[in-house]
Design a protein around this motif. Sequence first.
Motif, PDB file in Angstrom:
ATOM      1  N   UNK A  61     -41.441  -5.685  40.524  1.00 28.85           N
ATOM      2  CA  UNK A  61     -40.021  -5.856  40.227  1.00 28.85           C
ATOM      3  C   UNK A  61     -39.452  -7.080  40.939  1.00 28.85           C
ATOM      4  N   UNK A  62     -39.837  -7.263  42.198  1.00 24.01           N
ATOM      5  CA  UNK A  62     -39.337  -8.413  42.959  1.00 24.01           C
ATOM      6  C   UNK A  62     -39.843  -9.721  42.366  1.00 24.01           C
ATOM      7  N   UNK A  63     -41.114  -9.752  41.959  1.00 16.53           N
ATOM      8  CA  UNK A  63     -41.694 -10.966  41.393  1.00 16.53           C
ATOM      9  C   UNK A  63     -41.059 -11.318  40.049  1.00 16.53           C
ATOM     10  N   UNK A  64     -40.627 -10.305  39.312  1.00 17.12           N
ATOM     11  CA  UNK A  64     -40.038 -10.543  37.995  1.00 17.12           C
ATOM     12  C   UNK A  64     -38.726 -11.303  38.090  1.00 17.12           C
ATOM     13  N   UNK A  65     -38.060 -11.245  39.227  1.00 16.09           N
ATOM     14  CA  UNK A  65     -36.781 -11.931  39.399  1.00 16.09           C
ATOM     15  C   UNK A  65     -36.891 -13.121  40.340  1.00 16.09           C
ATOM     16  N   UNK A  78     -48.744  -5.825  36.452  1.00 10.59           N
ATOM     17  CA  UNK A  78     -48.800  -5.206  37.775  1.00 10.59           C
ATOM     18  C   UNK A  78     -49.471  -6.136  38.785  1.00 10.59           C
ATOM     19  N   UNK A  79     -48.947  -6.145  39.979  1.00  7.79           N
ATOM     20  CA  UNK A  79     -49.430  -7.089  40.977  1.00  7.79           C
ATOM     21  C   UNK A  79     -50.678  -6.564  41.696  1.00  7.79           C
ATOM     22  N   UNK A  80     -51.597  -7.469  42.060  1.00  8.64           N
ATOM     23  CA  UNK A  80     -52.769  -7.042  42.837  1.00  8.64           C
ATOM     24  C   UNK A  80     -52.363  -6.604  44.235  1.00  8.64           C
ATOM     25  N   UNK A  81     -53.032  -5.577  44.727  1.00 12.09           N
ATOM     26  CA  UNK A  81     -52.765  -5.034  46.059  1.00 12.09           C
ATOM     27  C   UNK A  81     -54.085  -4.829  46.803  1.00 12.09           C
ATOM     28  N   UNK A  82     -54.024  -5.035  48.099  1.00 13.44           N
ATOM     29  CA  UNK A  82     -55.191  -4.874  48.964  1.00 13.44           C
ATOM     30  C   UNK A  82     -54.882  -3.890  50.083  1.00 13.44           C
ATOM     31  N   UNK A 128     -47.873 -11.311  44.203  1.00 10.19           N
ATOM     32  CA  UNK A 128     -47.825 -11.874  42.865  1.00 10.19           C
ATOM     33  C   UNK A 128     -48.414 -13.283  42.903  1.00 10.19           C
ATOM     34  N   UNK A 129     -49.508 -13.565  42.193  1.00  4.48           N
ATOM     35  CA  UNK A 129     -50.131 -14.881  42.271  1.00  4.48           C
ATOM     36  C   UNK A 129     -49.292 -16.000  41.666  1.00  4.48           C
ATOM     37  N   UNK A 130     -48.311 -15.661  40.833  1.00  4.99           N
ATOM     38  CA  UNK A 130     -47.474 -16.677  40.194  1.00  4.99           C
ATOM     39  C   UNK A 130     -46.375 -17.149  41.142  1.00  4.99           C
ATOM     40  N   UNK A 131     -45.572 -16.225  41.627  1.00  6.15           N
ATOM     41  CA  UNK A 131     -44.443 -16.575  42.496  1.00  6.15           C
ATOM     42  C   UNK A 131     -44.798 -16.554  43.977  1.00  6.15           C
ATOM     43  N   UNK A 132     -45.926 -15.931  44.325  1.00  5.65           N
ATOM     44  CA  UNK A 132     -46.376 -15.709  45.701  1.00  5.65           C
ATOM     45  C   UNK A 132     -45.509 -14.705  46.456  1.00  5.65           C
TER      46      UNK A 132
END
Length: 228
Positions: A61-65, A78-82, A128-132
């Motif tokens: 949700x945060x990366x989407x904005x 969905x974002x990757x998680x470790x 998020x690999x796009x926005x970091x």
Amino acid sequence: MFYRIMRGGLAAAVALGCLLLTAPAGAAPTDAGSVAAPRPTLVPVGTGSPELESQRQATTRAAATASGRRTSAALAPPQPCWQNVSFRRYGLTRYVSMELQYPGDRKYELRARSDSVGPWELFTLCRDPFSEVTTIRSQSNHNYVSVEEAYQGTIYAMLRARTGEVNLGPWELFYSDIEPGQGYCGQIRANSNGLFVAAEEDYAGTSKGMLRARTTAAQIGTWETFCY
């Protein structure tokens, strides 16, 4: 600006003002301070605990904005998680710990002070690999890491793992330039004040190694560089 480097290459990267994105074949992803630590585990989407999947959704949700992305959270992937992520200050055998036993306003403070990895040194990270855009959560107390912008003086913007599920906001969002477990060292920048996280090596006693979001891009050095 981020300085993304292979472990062992900070001095050259900073001196040249460039990003070292790849390593020569056979190069060892290590530096003088490295010791054995659990490798981060990438958790496939939908297979994590309810807590992890909730963190994944919050990061999505945060990366989407985030700046540069114009899409809805429903359409964002969905974002990757470790899991089992440990953060070590570059060049030192000191891992970031969450201080579970500190009192009052310093409870759950983050410090680069441990020479080994245990429950207090393990975190879950979604990125998020796009926005970091990145969220970090302690695996010991299950809280999100937050930047304490209301604090003053030498503890301004201290990092604490103190935010529960329902209170996730700008203070709990970061930007990170590397994925865990890839053999790189890099920086972490706070969303709320735009400053980079530093380990306060000149602090003394129980404050030594305190993590604070207080460094500008022009001041980045070893104190702002973490391997994870």
